[in-house]
Scaffold this motif. Structure first.
Motif, PDB file in Angstrom:
ATOM      1  N   ALA A   1      -2.986  10.632   4.793  1.00  0.00           N
ATOM      2  CA  ALA A   1      -2.471  10.059   6.044  1.00  0.00           C
ATOM      3  C   ALA A   1      -3.542   9.213   6.733  1.00  0.00           C
ATOM      4  CB  ALA A   1      -1.988  11.178   6.964  1.00  0.00           C
ATOM      5  N   GLN A   2      -4.774   9.708   6.714  1.00  0.00           N
ATOM      6  CA  GLN A   2      -5.871   8.969   7.352  1.00  0.00           C
ATOM      7  C   GLN A   2      -6.082   7.611   6.702  1.00  0.00           C
ATOM      8  OE1 GLN A   2     -10.350   9.322   6.694  1.00  0.00           O
ATOM      9  NE2 GLN A   2      -9.947  10.993   8.140  1.00  0.00           N
ATOM     10  N   LYS A   3      -5.990   7.563   5.383  1.00  0.00           N
ATOM     11  CA  LYS A   3      -6.189   6.290   4.673  1.00  0.00           C
ATOM     12  C   LYS A   3      -5.113   5.282   5.061  1.00  0.00           C
ATOM     13  CE  LYS A   3      -7.121   4.334   0.100  1.00  0.00           C
ATOM     14  NZ  LYS A   3      -8.502   3.924   0.435  1.00  0.00           N
ATOM     15  N   ILE A   4      -3.875   5.747   5.179  1.00  0.00           N
ATOM     16  CA  ILE A   4      -2.790   4.857   5.597  1.00  0.00           C
ATOM     17  C   ILE A   4      -3.089   4.246   6.959  1.00  0.00           C
ATOM     18  CG2 ILE A   4      -0.361   4.802   6.312  1.00  0.00           C
ATOM     19  CD1 ILE A   4       0.178   6.970   4.200  1.00  0.00           C
ATOM     20  N   VAL A   5      -3.516   5.076   7.887  1.00  0.00           N
ATOM     21  CA  VAL A   5      -3.786   4.595   9.242  1.00  0.00           C
ATOM     22  C   VAL A   5      -5.007   3.679   9.255  1.00  0.00           C
ATOM     23  CG1 VAL A   5      -4.393   5.306  11.579  1.00  0.00           C
ATOM     24  CG2 VAL A   5      -2.681   6.610  10.287  1.00  0.00           C
ATOM     25  N   ARG A   6      -6.057   4.081   8.560  1.00  0.00           N
ATOM     26  CA  ARG A   6      -7.308   3.307   8.567  1.00  0.00           C
ATOM     27  C   ARG A   6      -7.111   1.920   7.964  1.00  0.00           C
ATOM     28  NH1 ARG A   6     -10.025   6.733   6.010  1.00  0.00           N
ATOM     29  NH2 ARG A   6     -10.148   5.750   3.955  1.00  0.00           N
ATOM     30  N   GLU A   7      -6.307   1.842   6.900  1.00  0.00           N
ATOM     31  CA  GLU A   7      -6.106   0.565   6.217  1.00  0.00           C
ATOM     32  C   GLU A   7      -4.814  -0.131   6.638  1.00  0.00           C
ATOM     33  OE1 GLU A   7      -6.668   0.938   2.015  1.00  0.00           O
ATOM     34  OE2 GLU A   7      -8.518   2.097   2.230  1.00  0.00           O
ATOM     35  N   ARG A   8      -4.122   0.439   7.593  1.00  0.00           N
ATOM     36  CA  ARG A   8      -2.891  -0.134   8.149  1.00  0.00           C
ATOM     37  C   ARG A   8      -1.864  -0.422   7.043  1.00  0.00           C
ATOM     38  NH1 ARG A   8      -3.673  -0.855  13.439  1.00  0.00           N
ATOM     39  NH2 ARG A   8      -1.640  -1.864  13.635  1.00  0.00           N
ATOM     40  N   ILE A   9      -1.707   0.548   6.157  1.00  0.00           N
ATOM     41  CA  ILE A   9      -0.712   0.461   5.086  1.00  0.00           C
ATOM     42  C   ILE A   9       0.651   0.767   5.690  1.00  0.00           C
ATOM     43  CG2 ILE A   9       0.004   1.410   2.863  1.00  0.00           C
ATOM     44  CD1 ILE A   9      -2.997   2.245   2.489  1.00  0.00           C
ATOM     45  N   GLN A  10       1.631  -0.057   5.430  1.00  0.00           N
ATOM     46  CA  GLN A  10       2.930   0.114   6.075  1.00  0.00           C
ATOM     47  C   GLN A  10       3.768   1.225   5.435  1.00  0.00           C
ATOM     48  OE1 GLN A  10       3.659  -1.466   9.064  1.00  0.00           O
ATOM     49  NE2 GLN A  10       1.475  -1.833   8.722  1.00  0.00           N
TER      50      GLN A  10
ATOM     51  N   LEU B   1       8.820  10.087   7.211  1.00  0.00           N
ATOM     52  CA  LEU B   1       8.514  10.737   5.939  1.00  0.00           C
ATOM     53  C   LEU B   1       9.739  10.722   5.045  1.00  0.00           C
ATOM     54  CD1 LEU B   1       6.443  13.881   5.235  1.00  0.00           C
ATOM     55  CD2 LEU B   1       8.805  13.864   4.425  1.00  0.00           C
ATOM     56  N   LEU B   2       9.532  10.378   3.771  1.00  0.00           N
ATOM     57  CA  LEU B   2      10.572  10.442   2.750  1.00  0.00           C
ATOM     58  C   LEU B   2      10.164  11.529   1.764  1.00  0.00           C
ATOM     59  CD1 LEU B   2      11.038   6.607   2.049  1.00  0.00           C
ATOM     60  CD2 LEU B   2      12.264   8.040   3.727  1.00  0.00           C
ATOM     61  N   TRP B   3      10.961  12.601   1.684  1.00  0.00           N
ATOM     62  CA  TRP B   3      10.598  13.765   0.876  1.00  0.00           C
ATOM     63  C   TRP B   3      11.311  13.659  -0.464  1.00  0.00           C
ATOM     64  CZ3 TRP B   3       9.415  18.571   4.235  1.00  0.00           C
ATOM     65  CH2 TRP B   3       8.534  19.427   3.552  1.00  0.00           C
ATOM     66  N   LEU B   4      10.584  13.160  -1.482  1.00  0.00           N
ATOM     67  CA  LEU B   4      11.166  12.904  -2.809  1.00  0.00           C
ATOM     68  C   LEU B   4      10.985  14.064  -3.767  1.00  0.00           C
ATOM     69  CD1 LEU B   4       9.982   9.219  -3.343  1.00  0.00           C
ATOM     70  CD2 LEU B   4      12.112  10.021  -2.323  1.00  0.00           C
ATOM     71  N   GLY B   5       9.895  14.812  -3.619  1.00  0.00           N
ATOM     72  CA  GLY B   5       9.605  15.928  -4.502  1.00  0.00           C
ATOM     73  C   GLY B   5       9.318  17.177  -3.710  1.00  0.00           C
ATOM     74  N   HIS B   6      10.192  18.159  -3.798  1.00  0.00           N
ATOM     75  CA  HIS B   6      10.085  19.386  -3.007  1.00  0.00           C
ATOM     76  C   HIS B   6      10.652  20.541  -3.808  1.00  0.00           C
ATOM     77  CE1 HIS B   6      14.430  19.093  -2.347  1.00  0.00           C
ATOM     78  NE2 HIS B   6      14.248  17.811  -2.056  1.00  0.00           N
ATOM     79  N   CYS B   7      10.536  21.758  -3.272  1.00  0.00           N
ATOM     80  CA  CYS B   7      11.206  22.909  -3.873  1.00  0.00           C
ATOM     81  C   CYS B   7      12.157  23.551  -2.879  1.00  0.00           C
ATOM     82  CB  CYS B   7      10.194  23.920  -4.400  1.00  0.00           C
ATOM     83  SG  CYS B   7       9.052  24.558  -3.158  1.00  0.00           S
ATOM     84  N   SER B   8      12.353  22.886  -1.744  1.00  0.00           N
ATOM     85  CA  SER B   8      13.314  23.305  -0.732  1.00  0.00           C
ATOM     86  C   SER B   8      13.418  22.200   0.302  1.00  0.00           C
ATOM     87  CB  SER B   8      12.863  24.608  -0.047  1.00  0.00           C
ATOM     88  OG  SER B   8      13.660  24.883   1.096  1.00  0.00           O
TER      89      SER B   8
ATOM     90  N   TYR C   1       3.517   3.885   8.136  1.00  0.00           N
ATOM     91  CA  TYR C   1       2.303   3.816   8.965  1.00  0.00           C
ATOM     92  C   TYR C   1       2.466   4.682  10.208  1.00  0.00           C
ATOM     93  CZ  TYR C   1      -1.310   1.812  11.984  1.00  0.00           C
ATOM     94  OH  TYR C   1      -2.380   1.644  12.823  1.00  0.00           O
ATOM     95  N   ARG C   2       3.623   4.559  10.851  1.00  0.00           N
ATOM     96  CA  ARG C   2       3.907   5.364  12.042  1.00  0.00           C
ATOM     97  C   ARG C   2       3.937   6.847  11.692  1.00  0.00           C
ATOM     98  NH1 ARG C   2       9.850   4.745  14.271  1.00  0.00           N
ATOM     99  NH2 ARG C   2      10.197   6.269  12.600  1.00  0.00           N
ATOM    100  N   GLY C   3       4.535   7.181  10.558  1.00  0.00           N
ATOM    101  CA  GLY C   3       4.593   8.574  10.144  1.00  0.00           C
ATOM    102  C   GLY C   3       3.219   9.167   9.905  1.00  0.00           C
ATOM    103  N   ALA C   4       2.327   8.383   9.301  1.00  0.00           N
ATOM    104  CA  ALA C   4       0.965   8.860   9.061  1.00  0.00           C
ATOM    105  C   ALA C   4       0.238   9.125  10.377  1.00  0.00           C
ATOM    106  CB  ALA C   4       0.198   7.842   8.215  1.00  0.00           C
ATOM    107  N   GLN C   5       0.438   8.273  11.355  1.00  0.00           N
ATOM    108  CA  GLN C   5      -0.144   8.516  12.681  1.00  0.00           C
ATOM    109  C   GLN C   5       0.335   9.850  13.241  1.00  0.00           C
ATOM    110  OE1 GLN C   5       1.297   4.864  14.576  1.00  0.00           O
ATOM    111  NE2 GLN C   5      -0.832   4.217  14.863  1.00  0.00           N
ATOM    112  N   LYS C   6       1.634  10.105  13.108  1.00  0.00           N
ATOM    113  CA  LYS C   6       2.206  11.336  13.648  1.00  0.00           C
ATOM    114  C   LYS C   6       1.695  12.566  12.914  1.00  0.00           C
ATOM    115  CE  LYS C   6       6.459   9.113  15.300  1.00  0.00           C
ATOM    116  NZ  LYS C   6       7.935   9.035  15.167  1.00  0.00           N
ATOM    117  N   VAL C   7       1.532  12.459  11.582  1.00  0.00           N
ATOM    118  CA  VAL C   7       1.006  13.584  10.818  1.00  0.00           C
ATOM    119  C   VAL C   7      -0.409  13.919  11.264  1.00  0.00           C
ATOM    120  CG1 VAL C   7       0.195  14.289   8.520  1.00  0.00           C
ATOM    121  CG2 VAL C   7       2.487  13.315   8.803  1.00  0.00           C
ATOM    122  N   LEU C   8      -1.259  12.917  11.403  1.00  0.00           N
ATOM    123  CA  LEU C   8      -2.632  13.164  11.844  1.00  0.00           C
ATOM    124  C   LEU C   8      -2.665  13.813  13.219  1.00  0.00           C
ATOM    125  CD1 LEU C   8      -4.654   9.988  10.736  1.00  0.00           C
ATOM    126  CD2 LEU C   8      -4.773  12.302   9.788  1.00  0.00           C
ATOM    127  N   ARG C   9      -1.843  13.331  14.125  1.00  0.00           N
ATOM    128  CA  ARG C   9      -1.826  13.870  15.485  1.00  0.00           C
ATOM    129  C   ARG C   9      -1.306  15.301  15.502  1.00  0.00           C
ATOM    130  NH1 ARG C   9      -4.308  14.342  20.123  1.00  0.00           N
ATOM    131  NH2 ARG C   9      -2.907  14.609  21.918  1.00  0.00           N
TER     132      ARG C   9
END
Length: 312
Positions: free
Chosen positions: A74-83, A129-136, A198-206
């Motif tokens: 998540a930090q890398k997404i925010v730091r590099e402004r990956i969309q 967040l898009l949850w593509l791989g999960h077990c529930s 990008y917005r989701g990564a900000q929210k995860v970090l916070r």
């Protein structure tokens, strides 16, 4: 696909990165590496809370290291402004038609996220967040809309669906056994693969740096989907990505679990994935575009006609 794709890999697990790289190349996507973290290097004062941290050192280090690696994503997404960015665990597996599956999922994601204008992302522009791989994965009870993918030959038969907590009861909802759905999620478990905006990564970090009770990162993300009304999670079931268990020594599987060093697995497998990329590696390498792809199970239904999609 996504602006960037990453895999989380401990530096000493060259073996896992070798096979992941091969599988990704054969199904048409490149990736960068997020280094896995040894929990022993994460000191307690950097954690948001010590409440619920395991007392046993090994358990503590496993959970904390995994938590920190996902926050580094998540930090890398925010730091590099990956969309938009997708991340997978290094033992993840997916269907050989993963990109085609993502195209249908993207249509569903746009529907669930209410995209009415031409979005910048094929998945829409109002998701975290898009949850593509999960077990529930559980559907948000306040949003019962579903995007339905019918006559899908990549949906596993009921006998081969393996999950570790609550999932949508598709038959009870009126769907047959060749149907996949996309929906707004409010909880989940396991992070075999997911994407963040990008917005989701900000929210995860916070959020994750302010929790009052510590949880493994997948549980923490699930709680964020459930408890933060501004954190928009979209999931798919049956899942598109799962964890592969390779043939050979079972002790090579996870760097978190404990395994019998004498256990030998005669044949590899991946829960929930019909045409496993990893189980078809030799076919893909030797057959090229004309590769004969094998289903993982002999009882996989043989469907006719194209996939059909609709919104419910």
């Amino acid at each position: 696909m996504f602006e960037r794709v990453f895999v989380i890999n401990l530096p000493e697990r060259y073996d896992k990165l070798d096979i992941f790289t091969l599988a990704a190349s054969l199904t048409g996507f490149s990736h960068d590496v997020i280094e896995g973290i040894k929990g022993a290097t994460v000191v307690n004062k950097t954690l948001p809370t010590l409440d619920n941290i395991p007392k046993k050192e090994k358990s503590r280090n496993n959970i904390v290291g995994c938590w920190r690696a996902h926050l580094n994503f998540a930090q890398k997404i925010v730091r590099e402004r990956i969309q938009t960015a997708l991340v997978l665990e290094d033992d993840s597996d997916w269907d050989v038609s993963f990109k085609d599956q993502l195209a249908d999922f993207a249509t569903g994601s746009r529907y669930i996220s209410n995209s009415t204008t031409l979005p910048r992302s094929p998945y829409g522009d109002d998701w975290d967040l898009l949850w593509l791989g999960h077990c529930s994965a559980q559907q948000d009870p306040s949003d019962q809309r579903r995007f339905v993918i019918e006559n899908d030959n990549t949906v596993p038969p009921m006998a081969h669906r393996v999950n570790f907590n609550t999932v949508p009861a598709l038959n009870e909802l009126g769907y047959d056994n060749s149907t996949r759905i996309v929906f707004r999620a409010n909880d989940g478990v396991c992070l075999y693969s997911y994407a963040l905006s990008y917005r989701g990564a900000q929210k995860v970090l916070r959020w994750q740096n302010n929790v009052k009770k510590f949880h493994p990162i997948d549980i923490g993300i699930g709680h964020q989907c459930r408890d933060d009304p501004n954190f928009k999670c979209i999931a798919v079931f049956p899942q598109l990505v799962d964890s592969h268990k390779s043939a050979g020594r079972a002790s090579r599987d996870s760097d978190i679990g404990t395994f019998d060093p004498t256990q030998i697995r005669e044949k590899g497998f991946t829960h929930n994935i019909v045409r496993s990329t990893r189980l078809n590696l030799d076919n893909l390498i030797n057959g090229g575009r004309d590769a004969k792809i094998e289903d993982q199970w002999d009882d996989q239904p043989q469907l006719t006609g194209p996939r059909r999609t609709r919104s419910d």
